[in-house]
Motif scaffolding. Structure first.
Motif, PDB file in Angstrom:
ATOM      1  N   LYS A  98       0.760  -1.245   0.106  1.00 50.54           N
ATOM      2  CA  LYS A  98       0.064  -0.103  -0.166  1.00 50.54           C
ATOM      3  C   LYS A  98       1.017   1.237   0.140  1.00 50.54           C
ATOM      4  N   PHE A  99       1.959   1.196  -0.446  1.00 52.54           N
ATOM      5  CA  PHE A  99       2.883   2.390  -0.516  1.00 52.54           C
ATOM      6  C   PHE A  99       2.319   3.437  -1.112  1.00 52.54           C
ATOM      7  N   PRO A 100       2.374   4.809  -0.462  1.00 52.41           N
ATOM      8  CA  PRO A 100       3.381   5.229   0.682  1.00 52.41           C
ATOM      9  C   PRO A 100       3.049   4.800   1.983  1.00 52.41           C
ATOM     10  N   TYR A 101       1.772   4.094   2.131  1.00 56.27           N
ATOM     11  CA  TYR A 101       1.475   3.680   3.691  1.00 56.27           C
ATOM     12  C   TYR A 101       1.904   2.481   4.173  1.00 56.27           C
ATOM     13  N   CYS A 102       2.190   2.399   5.388  1.00 59.29           N
ATOM     14  CA  CYS A 102       2.804   1.196   5.931  1.00 59.29           C
ATOM     15  C   CYS A 102       1.618   0.155   5.912  1.00 59.29           C
ATOM     16  N   ASP A 103       1.875  -1.042   5.379  1.00 55.71           N
ATOM     17  CA  ASP A 103       0.983  -2.125   5.752  1.00 55.71           C
ATOM     18  C   ASP A 103       1.482  -3.295   6.502  1.00 55.71           C
ATOM     19  N   GLY A 104       2.651  -2.969   7.350  1.00 57.16           N
ATOM     20  CA  GLY A 104       3.122  -4.197   8.162  1.00 57.16           C
ATOM     21  C   GLY A 104       4.200  -5.103   7.397  1.00 57.16           C
ATOM     22  N   ALA A 105       4.606  -4.678   6.325  1.00 56.45           N
ATOM     23  CA  ALA A 105       5.525  -5.574   5.721  1.00 56.45           C
ATOM     24  C   ALA A 105       7.149  -5.284   6.080  1.00 56.45           C
ATOM     25  N   HIS A 106       7.273  -4.577   6.775  1.00 61.79           N
ATOM     26  CA  HIS A 106       8.599  -4.174   7.368  1.00 61.79           C
ATOM     27  C   HIS A 106       8.841  -5.136   8.470  1.00 61.79           C
ATOM     28  N   GLY A 107       7.638  -5.844   9.070  1.00 64.93           N
ATOM     29  CA  GLY A 107       8.165  -6.986  10.041  1.00 64.93           C
ATOM     30  C   GLY A 107       8.779  -8.210   9.147  1.00 64.93           C
ATOM     31  N   LYS A 108       8.159  -8.490   8.071  1.00 59.73           N
ATOM     32  CA  LYS A 108       8.681  -9.711   7.401  1.00 59.73           C
ATOM     33  C   LYS A 108      10.044  -9.308   7.148  1.00 59.73           C
ATOM     34  N   HIS A 109      10.083  -8.247   6.508  1.00 56.27           N
ATOM     35  CA  HIS A 109      11.552  -7.842   6.139  1.00 56.27           C
ATOM     36  C   HIS A 109      12.527  -7.652   7.182  1.00 56.27           C
TER      37      HIS A 109
END
Ligand code: FES
Length: 76
Positions: A47-58
């Motif tokens: 959902k860039f530029p919004y955060c969707d939580g994908a940073h956790g997996k990264h």
């Protein structure tokens, strides 16, 4: 802080978002923001530029420690 330049001077940050444009720029009108809006800084969000939580997996997969910038409205 250690500067980004000092760590990896020639590595791309963006893996796949809007690669057809020369520069990814997103503009948000402050009047349109809700009480809290989280913007992605890991470049992995669907959902860039919004955060969707994908940073956790990264972060789990790479040992990185990135997260969103959160814009919050003060409620008096
Ligand atoms: Fe990128 Fe949360 S998904 S910072």
């Amino acid at each position: 802080y250690v500067t980004y330049r000092a760590i990896k001077p020639k590595q791309a940050i963006n893996p796949c978002i809007k690669k057809e444009v020369a520069k990814v720029v997103d503009i948000a009108n402050i009047e349109d923001l809700g009480e809290k809006t989280a913007y992605c800084r890991c470049w992995r969000s669907e959902k860039f530029p919004y955060c969707d939580g994908a940073h956790g997996k990264h972060n789990r997969e790479t040992g990185d420690n990135v997260g969103p910038v959160v814009i919050k409205r003060n409620t008096a």
